[in-house]
Write a protein that holds these residues in place. Structure first.
Motif, PDB file in Angstrom:
ATOM      1  N   ARG A  10       0.817  -1.210   0.000  1.00 20.60           N
ATOM      2  CA  ARG A  10       0.000   0.000   0.000  1.00 20.60           C
ATOM      3  C   ARG A  10       0.854   1.266   0.000  1.00 20.60           C
ATOM      4  N   GLY A  11       2.159   1.115  -0.159  1.00 17.25           N
ATOM      5  CA  GLY A  11       3.023   2.285  -0.283  1.00 17.25           C
ATOM      6  C   GLY A  11       3.594   2.808   1.018  1.00 17.25           C
ATOM      7  N   TYR A  12       3.574   1.989   2.065  1.00 17.45           N
ATOM      8  CA  TYR A  12       4.062   2.453   3.373  1.00 17.45           C
ATOM      9  C   TYR A  12       5.446   1.883   3.715  1.00 17.45           C
ATOM     10  N   LYS A  13       6.185   1.471   2.687  1.00 13.60           N
ATOM     11  CA  LYS A  13       7.499   0.871   2.928  1.00 13.60           C
ATOM     12  C   LYS A  13       8.454   1.842   3.628  1.00 13.60           C
ATOM     13  N   GLY A  14       8.440   3.100   3.243  1.00 13.86           N
ATOM     14  CA  GLY A  14       9.350   4.065   3.849  1.00 13.86           C
ATOM     15  C   GLY A  14       8.759   4.846   4.998  1.00 13.86           C
ATOM     16  N   ASN A  15       7.551   4.481   5.432  1.00 11.69           N
ATOM     17  CA  ASN A  15       6.880   5.236   6.488  1.00 11.69           C
ATOM     18  C   ASN A  15       7.540   4.964   7.833  1.00 11.69           C
ATOM     19  N   VAL A  16       7.995   6.024   8.489  1.00  9.42           N
ATOM     20  CA  VAL A  16       8.751   5.858   9.736  1.00  9.42           C
ATOM     21  C   VAL A  16       7.885   5.298  10.863  1.00  9.42           C
ATOM     22  N   TYR A  17       6.592   5.667  10.893  1.00  8.81           N
ATOM     23  CA  TYR A  17       5.710   5.178  11.966  1.00  8.81           C
ATOM     24  C   TYR A  17       5.451   3.681  11.814  1.00  8.81           C
ATOM     25  N   VAL A  18       5.189   3.243  10.576  1.00  7.03           N
ATOM     26  CA  VAL A  18       4.969   1.821  10.328  1.00  7.03           C
ATOM     27  C   VAL A  18       6.260   1.045  10.580  1.00  7.03           C
ATOM     28  N   GLY A  19       7.395   1.611  10.164  1.00  7.74           N
ATOM     29  CA  GLY A  19       8.683   0.964  10.401  1.00  7.74           C
ATOM     30  C   GLY A  19       8.955   0.764  11.882  1.00  7.74           C
ATOM     31  N   ASN A  20       8.662   1.790  12.684  1.00 11.68           N
ATOM     32  CA  ASN A  20       8.863   1.673  14.138  1.00 11.68           C
ATOM     33  C   ASN A  20       7.973   0.585  14.728  1.00 11.68           C
ATOM     34  N   ALA A  21       6.711   0.546  14.278  1.00 13.48           N
ATOM     35  CA  ALA A  21       5.776  -0.466  14.784  1.00 13.48           C
ATOM     36  C   ALA A  21       6.216  -1.867  14.372  1.00 13.48           C
ATOM     37  N   LEU A  22       6.750  -1.998  13.154  1.00 13.48           N
ATOM     38  CA  LEU A  22       7.236  -3.305  12.695  1.00 13.48           C
ATOM     39  C   LEU A  22       8.416  -3.782  13.552  1.00 13.48           C
ATOM     40  N   MET A  23       9.356  -2.880  13.829  1.00 10.87           N
ATOM     41  CA  MET A  23      10.491  -3.249  14.677  1.00 10.87           C
ATOM     42  C   MET A  23      10.025  -3.718  16.044  1.00 10.87           C
ATOM     43  N   ASP A  24       9.094  -2.987  16.620  1.00  8.04           N
ATOM     44  CA  ASP A  24       8.576  -3.338  17.945  1.00  8.04           C
ATOM     45  C   ASP A  24       7.894  -4.702  17.910  1.00  8.04           C
ATOM     46  N   MET A  25       7.094  -4.946  16.845  1.00  9.13           N
ATOM     47  CA  MET A  25       6.375  -6.214  16.734  1.00  9.13           C
ATOM     48  C   MET A  25       7.335  -7.382  16.586  1.00  9.13           C
ATOM     49  N   TYR A  26       8.308  -7.258  15.691  1.00 11.90           N
ATOM     50  CA  TYR A  26       9.251  -8.355  15.472  1.00 11.90           C
ATOM     51  C   TYR A  26      10.083  -8.626  16.728  1.00 11.90           C
ATOM     52  N   ALA A  27      10.511  -7.561  17.394  1.00 12.61           N
ATOM     53  CA  ALA A  27      11.322  -7.733  18.602  1.00 12.61           C
ATOM     54  C   ALA A  27      10.529  -8.437  19.697  1.00 12.61           C
ATOM     55  N   LYS A  28       9.281  -8.010  19.909  1.00 14.11           N
ATOM     56  CA  LYS A  28       8.470  -8.612  20.968  1.00 14.11           C
ATOM     57  C   LYS A  28       8.023 -10.033  20.632  1.00 14.11           C
ATOM     58  N   CYS A  29       8.011 -10.357  19.332  1.00 11.39           N
ATOM     59  CA  CYS A  29       7.671 -11.725  18.924  1.00 11.39           C
ATOM     60  C   CYS A  29       8.910 -12.603  18.841  1.00 11.39           C
ATOM     61  N   GLY A  30      10.073 -12.069  19.225  1.00 15.99           N
ATOM     62  CA  GLY A  30      11.284 -12.876  19.301  1.00 15.99           C
ATOM     63  C   GLY A  30      12.123 -12.916  18.047  1.00 15.99           C
ATOM     64  N   VAL A  31      11.718 -12.201  16.985  1.00 17.80           N
ATOM     65  CA  VAL A  31      12.476 -12.228  15.727  1.00 17.80           C
ATOM     66  C   VAL A  31      13.273 -10.933  15.638  1.00 17.80           C
ATOM     67  N   VAL A  32      14.242 -10.783  16.507  1.00 21.44           N
ATOM     68  CA  VAL A  32      14.967  -9.515  16.616  1.00 21.44           C
ATOM     69  C   VAL A  32      15.824  -9.244  15.380  1.00 21.44           C
ATOM     70  N   GLU A  33      16.282 -10.308  14.694  1.00 23.60           N
ATOM     71  CA  GLU A  33      17.095 -10.113  13.490  1.00 23.60           C
ATOM     72  C   GLU A  33      16.282  -9.420  12.401  1.00 23.60           C
ATOM     73  N   THR A  34      15.007  -9.800  12.266  1.00 18.20           N
ATOM     74  CA  THR A  34      14.148  -9.150  11.279  1.00 18.20           C
ATOM     75  C   THR A  34      13.876  -7.706  11.686  1.00 18.20           C
ATOM     76  N   ALA A  35      13.723  -7.473  12.987  1.00 14.42           N
ATOM     77  CA  ALA A  35      13.550  -6.097  13.473  1.00 14.42           C
ATOM     78  C   ALA A  35      14.761  -5.256  13.087  1.00 14.42           C
ATOM     79  N   PHE A  36      15.948  -5.846  13.220  1.00  9.32           N
ATOM     80  CA  PHE A  36      17.189  -5.151  12.859  1.00  9.32           C
ATOM     81  C   PHE A  36      17.224  -4.872  11.355  1.00  9.32           C
ATOM     82  N   ASP A  37      16.747  -5.824  10.555  1.00  8.92           N
ATOM     83  CA  ASP A  37      16.694  -5.634   9.095  1.00  8.92           C
ATOM     84  C   ASP A  37      15.766  -4.482   8.729  1.00  8.92           C
ATOM     85  N   VAL A  38      14.625  -4.399   9.422  1.00 15.51           N
ATOM     86  CA  VAL A  38      13.689  -3.288   9.171  1.00 15.51           C
ATOM     87  C   VAL A  38      14.368  -1.964   9.487  1.00 15.51           C
TER      88      VAL A  38
END
Length: 517
Positions: free
Chosen positions: A254-282
């Motif tokens: 939907r065009g939100y790849k560079g959106n800083v708010y969505v990016g922050n939420a993705l990092m938080d979600m991946y980290a809390k779900c235990g996939v910290v490497e993916t959070a780091f990639d984001v």
């Protein structure tokens, strides 16, 4: 030039440029004064605004409704509501915009009585004025009056519905929020966001997921970045990693790849779900990062024991010239705790105030107590607590109690429990922790005495709860759960797994099991 400076947040330059304009005897017009006055509002330059007001009068623009309305807004936002009302009273021609600005000024100053009196006196009331008054009640938490006024509103638009909807959501009345949402004749993305945000705000994370799915099925509204942030937050709390991954792909489509708010939420979600490497990639893929971006990834890495990476990013953050705040240091102190770096943790704690003028909050003190406790420095931890400039809370004493169990220090454990009873007299979990210490040391009389005290609280310790994604949904499981409709199959599978583990030489850690349950 005024507009260009304003759009780039260079409001001080607007005021300087206006003085240059005066020095060159260039005569301003009715568009000049509002532009400069708005910059005065942005940087809270009330004194310069008063000087400009004098120049407005000398220049003959006192009666201009556009200029006068901006003056009202400036004085009201600066807290000079009486000066704002004087300007309003001197206006020869008051249109609905002037009335709205004056009423909003009283709302800003939390004077809802005067605001409502002016609202009732207004000769003309458009949708904006109605919504302003309703929003005023919402902002002060008076949802009842907001609803009463909303019911009287002649021509409600979707914004009016959304205003009341947000009011119920922010005040924790989820039932009223749901009822109003169903009554809405028309919904836009902000309507859905109000419902989803209300669920998030009140901890109804499963309902967030259900509402999001319903929104997609409805198909009339496309989610925006605020929608994705709330849904990803719910995924993080539920541990719904698969859904979070799907939202990640969908948001990018939907065009939100560079959106800083969505990016922050993705990092938080991946980290809390235990996939910290993916959070780091984001984090690495984000071309624009804000303070929250840095804090989220540093905290996520620290939480998963990757202290070296957290410290490395902390150094990069300082090199990038990013302003550090208290949350940054919580992440750094957490990294020190997980790595057992006591001296480094104390050094960072001292650096907060000495180098960055950040006043430590209760969370920072809690990190240090946890750091010392985990390292076995219990006496130092207690001494630190006693020297704290603010009173230790239940979280700090609970951290000490947990450390006492690890290091079998029953004297300090009894001290910590005494403090915890003051904060949480009805919480049986605190008694359970000390009783486990008594059990580990074989002090059975003390254990029996504490069990009686636990029973006398009249409360039972909440059972441990786990969440797991099954068939595109999230299912809850409680410790020793007898209410689940599929309990026979669940316990049968659990017994088979336990048998298989034991046949491989696994020995169950009952201490760990007690703490979880």
């Amino acid at each position: 030039m005024f507009r260009g400076y304003s759009q780039n947040e260079s409001h001080r330059e607007v005021i300087v440029l206006f003085r240059q304009m005066k020095g060159l005897d260039v005569m301003p017009n009715c568009f000049t004064f509002p532009a400069v006055l708005k910059s005065c509002v942005k940087i809270n330059a009330l004194k310069e605004g008063e000087e400009l007001h004098c120049f407005v009068i000398k220049s003959g623009f006192r009666a201009n409704p556009f200029v006068a309305t901006t003056l009202i807004d400036m004085y009201a936002r600066g807290g000079a509501i009486n000066a704002a009302y004087r300007v309003f009273g001197e206006m020869i021609e008051r249109n609905v915009i002037a009335w709205t600005t004056m009423i909003n000024g009283y709302i800003t100053c939390r004077d809802l009585v005067t605001a409502r009196r002016l609202f009732d006196l207004a000769p003309e009331r458009d949708i904006v004025l109605w919504n302003t008054m309703i929003s005023g009640y919402i902002e002060t938490g008076d949802v009842v009056r907001a609803q009463e006024l909303f019911n009287k509103m002649p021509n409600k638009d979707v914004m009016s519905w959304n205003t009341v909807l947000n009011g119920y959501a922010s005040n924790g009345d989820v039932t009223a929020c749901e009822r109003l949402f169903e009554e809405m004749p028309e919904r836009n993305v902000f309507s859905w966001n109000a419902l989803i945000g209300g669920y998030t705000h009140n901890g109804c994370f499963s309902e967030v997921v259900s509402a999001f799915k319903r929104m997609l099925i409805d198909g009339n509204v496309v989610p925006n970045d605020a929608t994705f942030v709330n849904v990803l937050s719910a995924c993080a709390r539920l541990g719904a990693l698969d859904l979070g991954k799907w939202v990640h792909v969908y948001a990018e489509s939907r065009g939100y790849k560079g959106n800083v708010y969505v990016g922050n939420a993705l990092m938080d979600m991946y980290a809390k779900c235990g996939v910290v490497e993916t959070a780091f990639d984001v984090f690495k893929s984000m071309y624009r990062k804000d303070l929250i971006s840095w804090n989220t990834i540093i905290g996520g890495l620290a939480m998963h024991g990757r202290g070296a990476d957290a410290f490395n990013l902390f150094s990069q953050m300082k090199s990038a010239g990013e302003n550090l705040d208290g949350i940054t240091f919580i992440g750094v102190l957490c990294a020190c705790t997980h790595m057992g770096l006591v001296e480094d943790g104390l050094s960072y704690f001292k650096s907060m105030t000495d180098d960055y003028s950040i006043v430590p909050q209760i969370e920072h003190y809690g990190c240090i107590v946890d750091l010392l406790g985990r390292a076995g420095l219990l006496a130092e931890a207690v001494d630190f607590v006693r020297k704290m400039p603010i009173e230790a809370d239940a979280v700090i004493w609970a951290a000490l109690l947990g450390a006492c169990r690890v290091y079998k220090n029953v004297e300090l454990a009894e001290l910590a429990l005494g403090k915890l009873i003051e904060f949480e007299p009805k919480n049986p979990a605190n008694f359970v922790m000390l009783s486990n210490i008594y059990g580990d040391l074989g002090r059975w009389k003390d254990l029996a005495r504490l069990k009686v005290a636990t029973r006398d609280t009249g409360f039972r310790k909440l059972p441990g709860c786990s969440l797991i994604e099954v068939n595109d949904g999230v299912v809850e499981f409680y410790s020793l759960d007898e209410r689940h409709p599929e309990k026979e199959q669940i316990y049968g599978t659990l017994r088979a797994l336990t048998k298989l583990l034991r046949s491989s030489g696994y020995v169950q850690d009952f201490m760990e099991l007690d703490e979880r349950n």
